[in-house]
Design an enzyme around this catalytic site. Structure first.
Site, PDB file in Angstrom:
ATOM      1  N   ASP A  33     -32.517 -20.569  71.563  1.00 18.03           N
ATOM      2  CA  ASP A  33     -31.850 -19.929  70.429  1.00 18.03           C
ATOM      3  C   ASP A  33     -30.456 -19.480  70.859  1.00 18.03           C
ATOM      4  O   ASP A  33     -30.322 -18.633  71.754  1.00 18.03           O
ATOM      5  CB  ASP A  33     -32.683 -18.716  69.978  1.00 18.03           C
ATOM      6  CG  ASP A  33     -32.332 -18.244  68.572  1.00 18.03           C
ATOM      7  OD1 ASP A  33     -31.334 -18.736  68.019  1.00 18.03           O
ATOM      8  OD2 ASP A  33     -33.048 -17.398  68.035  1.00 18.03           O
ATOM      9  N   ASP A  34     -29.427 -20.075  70.266  1.00 17.37           N
ATOM     10  CA  ASP A  34     -28.023 -19.709  70.551  1.00 17.37           C
ATOM     11  C   ASP A  34     -27.568 -20.087  71.957  1.00 17.37           C
ATOM     12  O   ASP A  34     -26.615 -19.502  72.473  1.00 17.37           O
ATOM     13  CB  ASP A  34     -27.790 -18.205  70.353  1.00 17.37           C
ATOM     14  CG  ASP A  34     -27.848 -17.767  68.903  1.00 17.37           C
ATOM     15  OD1 ASP A  34     -28.135 -18.607  68.041  1.00 17.37           O
ATOM     16  OD2 ASP A  34     -27.623 -16.565  68.633  1.00 17.37           O
ATOM     17  N   CYS A  73     -29.262 -20.537  62.484  1.00 13.45           N
ATOM     18  CA  CYS A  73     -30.677 -20.655  62.852  1.00 13.45           C
ATOM     19  C   CYS A  73     -31.548 -21.275  61.762  1.00 13.45           C
ATOM     20  O   CYS A  73     -32.151 -22.330  61.953  1.00 13.45           O
ATOM     21  CB  CYS A  73     -31.257 -19.289  63.208  1.00 13.45           C
ATOM     22  SG  CYS A  73     -30.405 -18.419  64.529  1.00 13.45           S
ATOM     23  N   HIS A 134     -38.786 -18.350  61.730  1.00 13.09           N
ATOM     24  CA  HIS A 134     -37.570 -18.070  60.951  1.00 13.09           C
ATOM     25  C   HIS A 134     -37.407 -18.962  59.723  1.00 13.09           C
ATOM     26  O   HIS A 134     -36.289 -19.244  59.290  1.00 13.09           O
ATOM     27  CB  HIS A 134     -36.322 -18.165  61.841  1.00 13.09           C
ATOM     28  CG  HIS A 134     -35.225 -17.242  61.391  1.00 13.09           C
ATOM     29  ND1 HIS A 134     -33.973 -17.205  61.974  1.00 13.09           N
ATOM     30  CD2 HIS A 134     -35.175 -16.311  60.390  1.00 13.09           C
ATOM     31  CE1 HIS A 134     -33.215 -16.308  61.379  1.00 13.09           C
ATOM     32  NE2 HIS A 134     -33.926 -15.754  60.410  1.00 13.09           N
TER      33      HIS A 134
END
Length: 581
Positions: A33-34, A73, A134
């Site tokens: 993530d990121d 995301c 998410h």
């Protein structure tokens, strides 16, 4: 039957069995993530230690132009799961906020969308999602779980339904700072000034203000302050919790050994499925803020808390690789490693610490479509089939995983919808030297932002921007005033003609082309515009999953631990651990 034919039949059946195994591998899809493309060592980082991600790359294929379908995301993950641009499923926002911020929102991945997990489950695969989802939870009641992973093809889920936020970890700040300023602090200041002004005018006898006005303003101030304090108190337990399937097991979630817990769950799933083909999506919370790491990694890297988190995630990847070796599953397992989008360059703590990663030489980052926002690590390893040590520079997309794993599992692609991804195996096996993507469309939320064109029989890769974000401060590499870049209004600059780059020669996107520097300037833009027009004609009108009605918190959709009352707090992880001892 003649005796001589028996060995040949045995060889034939053995060949058939091996061919069947090779065509139906176990599949592990690992998503950070990121994480920036400049973070892993195999992509050029010299100071962050990522030996296990590097081991994965050296044993397989490294994609150098692997692109997220969105630089945020939620839409990126929707595209990854479905093989389709998120605008096709309504998973791209028309407003400023492009991701879900509440577990009790009614928006999410629509029930009519088909994920690769659904396809593989129908082919007999055991499927699990460990980590971050998410993509929504429920639609109409808190128990319908219409957007839940188990309703989208997964047999097992362990993780968080929303995302890791600063608000989830005490002392790490808030993503709602701007909202607090506009909805709380400024109104309270206005009410305070108004009260003082009325009181002064009343004392001077210049204006007689009824007592009811004072009480009304005081009541309004008290109401705003109460709601604000309630939000601060309840946001964490209501939105930051761990689930196992449909059950909340830790509310609020604890960061203690969190990556270790995810790793153990992933390992146990693999161990339970050594005799059947499996799909494991291991979706790390690292390295989205709030940053965290266990005591074994805290303070050990050269890049502060961000580096600690990256190195802990790399350790986890190594544990999975080691387990596959121990179980002798490595040769029959396709592993994919990527990030959902580029590093969040604007992530700086209140103390001035850099909490975002590196996008290498590339401009921009998360939430914009400069290369730094969408060019992500892309590594695939399958020892039995894919030659080790390869590097492929062709444009590929995270949407390509959908048709790739579907074909490997023997699942036909849905025929009632457009699939934007392309099968990667011809590239990975060396049967093709060209990407099947002639055009790729880059969206900023629901707005078509840029188009990439890789013409046949050409090494050029043209990229045309219809608009670009206004970085602030001017001359910086991000939108630091707003924490992320937005996609419309005064936050962007529109370009007519579009801003044109040749990414093959100018990957840093520093030198936009002009008719003087590119003789075919208008011809190239004409082809790109025609492709964009054809593409937009294929987009049906779909429900907006980010409408205010879908986005806002709904109390009747809120999940809480059973028997926890109004506190919404429990820790079954700790209870289970005590019982096991």
């Amino acid at each position: 039957m003649p005796i001589m034919k028996i060995p040949f039949l045995l060889l034939f059946f053995l060949w058939e069995a091996e061919s069947h195994t090779a065509s139906r591998p176990n599949i592990i899809l690992v998503m950070a993530d990121d994480l920036g493309i400049g973070d892993p060592g195999c992509y050029g980082n010299k100071t962050l230690r990522t030996p296990n991600i590097d081991r994965l790359a050296s044993g397989g294929v490294k994609l150098t132009q692997h692109l997220a379908a969105s630089p945020l995301c939620t839409p990126s993950r929707a595209a990854f799961m479905t093989g389709r641009y998120p605008v096709r499923s309504g998973m791209a926002s028309w407003s400023r906020t492009g991701v879900f911020l509440f577990t009790a929102s009614s928006g999410g991945l629509p029930t009519n969308e088909i994920t690769f997990a659904k396809l593989l489950k129908d082919q007999g695969y055991s499927t699990a999602l460990i980590g971050k989802w998410h993509l929504g939870m429920s639609c109409h009641s808190k128990t319908d779980f219409c957007h839940h992973p188990l309703h989208h093809g997964f047999n097992y889920f362990y993780g968080i339904s929303l995302t890791n936020l600063r608000d989830c970890k005490p002392g790490e700040g808030s993503v709602f700072t701007t909202a607090f300023k506009r909805l709380v602090f400024i109104p309270l200041q206005i009410i305070g000034v108004t009260l003082l002004t009325f009181a002064a005018l009343n004392c001077l006898g210049l204006l007689r203000v009824p007592l009811g006005i004072f009480f009304s303003l005081l009541f309004l101030a008290a109401l705003i302050l109460t709601l604000f304090l309630g939000f601060l108190h309840y946001f964490r337990p209501l939105n930051c919790f761990m689930m196992r399937n449909y059950e909340i097991i830790q509310q609020p979630m604890s960061y203690d050994n969190l990556t270790q817990r995810l790793t153990v769950e992933a390992a146990q799933f693999i161990q339970r499925n050594t005799e059947t083909p499996f799909l494991l999506v291991l979706s790390y919370l690292h390295v989205h803020t709030a940053l965290f790491s266990s005591k074994d990694f805290a303070g050990k890297s050269k890049h502060g808390v961000y580096g600690d988190a990256v190195e802990e995630m790399d350790w986890s990847v190594g544990q999975i690789l080691n387990l596959l070796d121990e179980l002798r599953l490595a040769n029959d397992t396709l592993i994919y490693f990527t990030s959902d989008q580029g590093a969040h360059v604007e992530e700086v703590s209140s103390k001035g610490e850099i909490h975002g990663g590196s996008n290498g030489i590339y401009k921009g980052g998360k939430a914009n479509n400069w290369e730094g926002g969408i060019r992500v690590p892309g590594i695939l390893r399958w020892p039995r089939v894919i030659q080790a040590g390869q590097k492929i520079d062709e444009p590929t997309s995270n949407m390509d995983i959908f048709p790739t794993v579907a074909k490997l599992a023997g699942a036909p692609l849905p025929e009632d919808r457009i699939i934007d991804g392309r099968d990667l195996m011809p590239l990975l096996e060396g049967k093709s030297q060209r990407s099947d993507h002639e055009f790729l469309f880059h969206y900023c939320n629901a707005y078509l932002n840029a188009v990439r064109w890789h013409p046949q029989n050409s090494t050029s890769i043209w990229k045309a921007f219809f608009f670009t974000p206004n970085f602030n401060p001017v001359g910086s590499n991000g939108c630091f005033a707003t924490h992320v870049c937005f996609c419309f209004g005064s936050y962007v600059t529109h370009h007519d003609p579009p801003l044109l780059f040749d990414i093959s020669k100018d990957p840093r996107e520093r030198n936009p082309l002009t008719p003087a520097t590119e003789p075919r300037f208008y011809e190239i833009l004409k082809v790109i515009q025609e492709a964009a027009d054809r593409h937009t004609q294929t987009l049906p009108e779909v429900p907006n999953q980010f409408s205010w009605d879908n986005f806002l918190w709904k109390p009747w959709l809120q999940l809480c631990c059973p028997s926890s009352g109004l506190s919404c707090q429990c820790d079954r992880e700790k209870q289970d651990k005590r019982l096991s001892h």
